[in-house]
Write a protein that holds these residues in place. Sequence first.
Motif, PDB file in Angstrom:
ATOM      1  N   HIS A   1       0.805  -1.227   0.000  1.00 20.76           N
ATOM      2  CA  HIS A   1       0.000   0.000   0.000  1.00 20.76           C
ATOM      3  C   HIS A   1       0.833   1.269   0.000  1.00 20.76           C
ATOM      4  CE1 HIS A   1      -3.746  -2.221   0.670  1.00 20.76           C
ATOM      5  NE2 HIS A   1      -3.036  -2.980   1.472  1.00 20.76           N
ATOM      6  N   GLY A   2       2.035   1.206   0.517  1.00 23.41           N
ATOM      7  CA  GLY A   2       2.907   2.380   0.515  1.00 23.41           C
ATOM      8  C   GLY A   2       3.161   2.952   1.888  1.00 23.41           C
ATOM      9  N   ARG A   3       3.727   4.147   1.868  1.00 23.02           N
ATOM     10  CA  ARG A   3       4.082   4.831   3.108  1.00 23.02           C
ATOM     11  C   ARG A   3       2.822   5.219   3.890  1.00 23.02           C
ATOM     12  NH1 ARG A   3       6.151   9.712   2.221  1.00 23.02           N
ATOM     13  NH2 ARG A   3       6.964   9.789   4.339  1.00 23.02           N
ATOM     14  N   VAL A   4       2.893   5.050   5.205  1.00 27.33           N
ATOM     15  CA  VAL A   4       1.763   5.380   6.062  1.00 27.33           C
ATOM     16  C   VAL A   4       1.422   6.868   5.936  1.00 27.33           C
ATOM     17  CG1 VAL A   4       1.006   5.517   8.471  1.00 27.33           C
ATOM     18  CG2 VAL A   4       2.113   3.439   7.623  1.00 27.33           C
ATOM     19  N   ALA A   5       2.427   7.721   5.852  1.00 29.18           N
ATOM     20  CA  ALA A   5       2.183   9.162   5.702  1.00 29.18           C
ATOM     21  C   ALA A   5       1.391   9.447   4.427  1.00 29.18           C
ATOM     22  CB  ALA A   5       3.498   9.930   5.698  1.00 29.18           C
ATOM     23  N   ASP A   6       1.726   8.755   3.344  1.00 24.19           N
ATOM     24  CA  ASP A   6       1.014   8.959   2.087  1.00 24.19           C
ATOM     25  C   ASP A   6      -0.419   8.421   2.156  1.00 24.19           C
ATOM     26  OD1 ASP A   6       3.328  10.104   1.055  1.00 24.19           O
ATOM     27  OD2 ASP A   6       3.991   8.230   0.100  1.00 24.19           O
ATOM     28  N   LEU A   7      -0.596   7.285   2.838  1.00 18.94           N
ATOM     29  CA  LEU A   7      -1.947   6.725   2.990  1.00 18.94           C
ATOM     30  C   LEU A   7      -2.833   7.683   3.782  1.00 18.94           C
ATOM     31  CD1 LEU A   7      -1.024   3.022   3.842  1.00 18.94           C
ATOM     32  CD2 LEU A   7      -1.991   3.875   1.694  1.00 18.94           C
ATOM     33  N   LEU A   8      -2.278   8.247   4.850  1.00 18.16           N
ATOM     34  CA  LEU A   8      -3.048   9.189   5.659  1.00 18.16           C
ATOM     35  C   LEU A   8      -3.387  10.438   4.847  1.00 18.16           C
ATOM     36  CD1 LEU A   8      -4.301   9.817   8.403  1.00 18.16           C
ATOM     37  CD2 LEU A   8      -2.078  10.751   9.112  1.00 18.16           C
ATOM     38  N   ALA A   9      -2.425  10.953   4.109  1.00 15.17           N
ATOM     39  CA  ALA A   9      -2.662  12.145   3.281  1.00 15.17           C
ATOM     40  C   ALA A   9      -3.734  11.862   2.227  1.00 15.17           C
ATOM     41  CB  ALA A   9      -1.368  12.597   2.621  1.00 15.17           C
ATOM     42  N   ALA A  10      -3.733  10.655   1.676  1.00  9.41           N
ATOM     43  CA  ALA A  10      -4.700  10.295   0.633  1.00  9.41           C
ATOM     44  C   ALA A  10      -6.135  10.250   1.154  1.00  9.41           C
ATOM     45  CB  ALA A  10      -4.328   8.943   0.021  1.00  9.41           C
ATOM     46  N   LEU A  11      -6.304  10.139   2.466  1.00 14.73           N
ATOM     47  CA  LEU A  11      -7.656  10.113   3.031  1.00 14.73           C
ATOM     48  C   LEU A  11      -8.305  11.491   3.017  1.00 14.73           C
ATOM     49  CD1 LEU A  11      -7.203   7.700   6.073  1.00 14.73           C
ATOM     50  CD2 LEU A  11      -8.123   7.189   3.803  1.00 14.73           C
ATOM     51  N   GLY A  12      -7.495  12.519   2.768  1.00 10.77           N
ATOM     52  CA  GLY A  12      -8.030  13.868   2.644  1.00 10.77           C
ATOM     53  C   GLY A  12      -7.905  14.680   3.915  1.00 10.77           C
ATOM     54  N   PRO A  13      -8.183  15.958   3.791  1.00  9.95           N
ATOM     55  CA  PRO A  13      -7.976  16.890   4.903  1.00  9.95           C
ATOM     56  C   PRO A  13      -8.893  16.658   6.102  1.00  9.95           C
ATOM     57  CG  PRO A  13      -9.043  17.998   3.065  1.00  9.95           C
ATOM     58  CD  PRO A  13      -8.669  16.627   2.582  1.00  9.95           C
ATOM     59  N   ASP A  14     -10.008  15.979   5.901  1.00  8.85           N
ATOM     60  CA  ASP A  14     -10.946  15.761   7.009  1.00  8.85           C
ATOM     61  C   ASP A  14     -10.753  14.413   7.711  1.00  8.85           C
ATOM     62  OD1 ASP A  14     -12.122  18.210   6.503  1.00  8.85           O
ATOM     63  OD2 ASP A  14     -13.557  17.346   5.083  1.00  8.85           O
ATOM     64  N   ALA A  15      -9.780  13.639   7.281  1.00  7.34           N
ATOM     65  CA  ALA A  15      -9.604  12.287   7.813  1.00  7.34           C
ATOM     66  C   ALA A  15      -9.403  12.264   9.325  1.00  7.34           C
ATOM     67  CB  ALA A  15      -8.432  11.590   7.131  1.00  7.34           C
ATOM     68  N   GLU A  16      -8.739  13.283   9.850  1.00  8.20           N
ATOM     69  CA  GLU A  16      -8.454  13.315  11.279  1.00  8.20           C
ATOM     70  C   GLU A  16      -9.399  14.251  12.040  1.00  8.20           C
ATOM     71  OE1 GLU A  16      -4.160  13.282  12.337  1.00  8.20           O
ATOM     72  OE2 GLU A  16      -3.882  13.434  10.162  1.00  8.20           O
ATOM     73  N   ALA A  17     -10.420  14.733  11.369  1.00 11.32           N
ATOM     74  CA  ALA A  17     -11.336  15.701  11.971  1.00 11.32           C
ATOM     75  C   ALA A  17     -12.031  15.156  13.216  1.00 11.32           C
ATOM     76  CB  ALA A  17     -12.365  16.167  10.950  1.00 11.32           C
ATOM     77  N   GLY A  18     -12.357  13.888  13.227  1.00 13.15           N
ATOM     78  CA  GLY A  18     -13.045  13.294  14.376  1.00 13.15           C
ATOM     79  C   GLY A  18     -12.112  12.726  15.420  1.00 13.15           C
ATOM     80  N   MET A  19     -10.824  13.061  15.313  1.00 12.86           N
ATOM     81  CA  MET A  19      -9.836  12.529  16.249  1.00 12.86           C
ATOM     82  C   MET A  19      -9.313  13.642  17.149  1.00 12.86           C
ATOM     83  SD  MET A  19      -7.647  10.135  13.615  1.00 12.86           S
ATOM     84  CE  MET A  19      -6.542   9.559  14.905  1.00 12.86           C
ATOM     85  N   ARG A  20      -9.162  13.307  18.433  1.00 16.88           N
ATOM     86  CA  ARG A  20      -8.602  14.266  19.375  1.00 16.88           C
ATOM     87  C   ARG A  20      -7.493  13.579  20.161  1.00 16.88           C
ATOM     88  NH1 ARG A  20      -9.003  15.362  24.689  1.00 16.88           N
ATOM     89  NH2 ARG A  20     -10.573  13.769  25.038  1.00 16.88           N
ATOM     90  N   ARG A  21      -6.289  14.133  20.064  1.00 15.63           N
ATOM     91  CA  ARG A  21      -5.176  13.582  20.835  1.00 15.63           C
ATOM     92  C   ARG A  21      -5.422  13.891  22.310  1.00 15.63           C
ATOM     93  NH1 ARG A  21       1.177  14.007  19.277  1.00 15.63           N
ATOM     94  NH2 ARG A  21       2.001  13.193  21.236  1.00 15.63           N
ATOM     95  N   THR A  22      -5.324  12.870  23.147  1.00 16.82           N
ATOM     96  CA  THR A  22      -5.591  13.037  24.568  1.00 16.82           C
ATOM     97  C   THR A  22      -4.279  13.201  25.334  1.00 16.82           C
ATOM     98  OG1 THR A  22      -5.417  10.705  25.213  1.00 16.82           O
ATOM     99  CG2 THR A  22      -7.548  11.442  24.278  1.00 16.82           C
ATOM    100  N   PRO A  23      -4.368  13.632  26.581  1.00 16.55           N
ATOM    101  CA  PRO A  23      -3.152  13.727  27.401  1.00 16.55           C
ATOM    102  C   PRO A  23      -2.728  12.379  27.997  1.00 16.55           C
ATOM    103  CG  PRO A  23      -5.024  14.611  28.602  1.00 16.55           C
ATOM    104  CD  PRO A  23      -5.511  14.258  27.222  1.00 16.55           C
ATOM    105  N   VAL A  24      -3.472  11.325  27.722  1.00 14.37           N
ATOM    106  CA  VAL A  24      -3.177   9.997  28.287  1.00 14.37           C
ATOM    107  C   VAL A  24      -1.819   9.514  27.781  1.00 14.37           C
ATOM    108  CG1 VAL A  24      -3.915   7.588  28.381  1.00 14.37           C
ATOM    109  CG2 VAL A  24      -5.614   9.423  28.431  1.00 14.37           C
ATOM    110  N   VAL A  25      -0.980   9.075  28.701  1.00 14.22           N
ATOM    111  CA  VAL A  25       0.322   8.505  28.366  1.00 14.22           C
ATOM    112  C   VAL A  25       0.287   7.042  28.812  1.00 14.22           C
ATOM    113  CG1 VAL A  25       2.806   8.611  28.771  1.00 14.22           C
ATOM    114  CG2 VAL A  25       1.460  10.731  28.654  1.00 14.22           C
ATOM    115  N   LEU A  26       0.572   6.132  27.884  1.00 11.03           N
ATOM    116  CA  LEU A  26       0.468   4.711  28.180  1.00 11.03           C
ATOM    117  C   LEU A  26       1.736   4.114  28.785  1.00 11.03           C
ATOM    118  CD1 LEU A  26      -1.550   3.515  25.074  1.00 11.03           C
ATOM    119  CD2 LEU A  26      -2.381   3.893  27.403  1.00 11.03           C
ATOM    120  N   VAL A  27       2.882   4.714  28.532  1.00 10.07           N
ATOM    121  CA  VAL A  27       4.136   4.199  29.114  1.00 10.07           C
ATOM    122  C   VAL A  27       4.972   5.350  29.632  1.00 10.07           C
ATOM    123  CG1 VAL A  27       4.284   2.055  27.855  1.00 10.07           C
ATOM    124  CG2 VAL A  27       5.261   4.098  26.860  1.00 10.07           C
TER     125      VAL A  27
END
Length: 163
Positions: A137-163
């Motif tokens: 499929h290719g580079r992950v960065a390119d796959l994410l970019a191909a999803l378009g500018p709204d792909a991450e619109a419903g995502m919110r980075r949280t302050p949770v740290v797992l390690v």
Amino acid sequence: MTRAVLSLGSNLGDREAHLRAAVAGFADVLVAASPVYETAAWGGVEQPDFLNAVLVVADPGTDAWGWLRRGQALENASGRVREVRWGPRTLDVDVVHVEGVTSDDPELLLPHPGTPDRATVLRPWLDVDPEAALPGHGRVADLLAALGPDAEAGMRRTPVVLV
């Protein structure tokens, strides 16, 4: 050395605790844990938002099936039940990619078929491995970019740290 990428998700109960339990379950083989994102659920089933993260793990004694079984054991320990496809879950552990392995077995499709279309996997994977590539499929960065500018619109980075 078998290196794998695993995606984690939880939207029932103490979501943070379920993700932490998964990280603890892979602690002996953990290479990296991504930031945690809160994301809207999808799949057509009404349910709470998810917490999502990606782990990179490595172990010379674990093959693709070993990663799957280990993830399933952690899902079971969290009380996961599989009643509705894409339904709510205490913990979901998907084997996204295992270095050098492809599989068309219905129980373990590799690379995971939904990955190229899921910002909820691509974004956190990119956070821990900016040079990541998904075989076929290719580079992950390119796959994410191909999803378009709204792909991450419903995502919110949280302050949770797992390690």
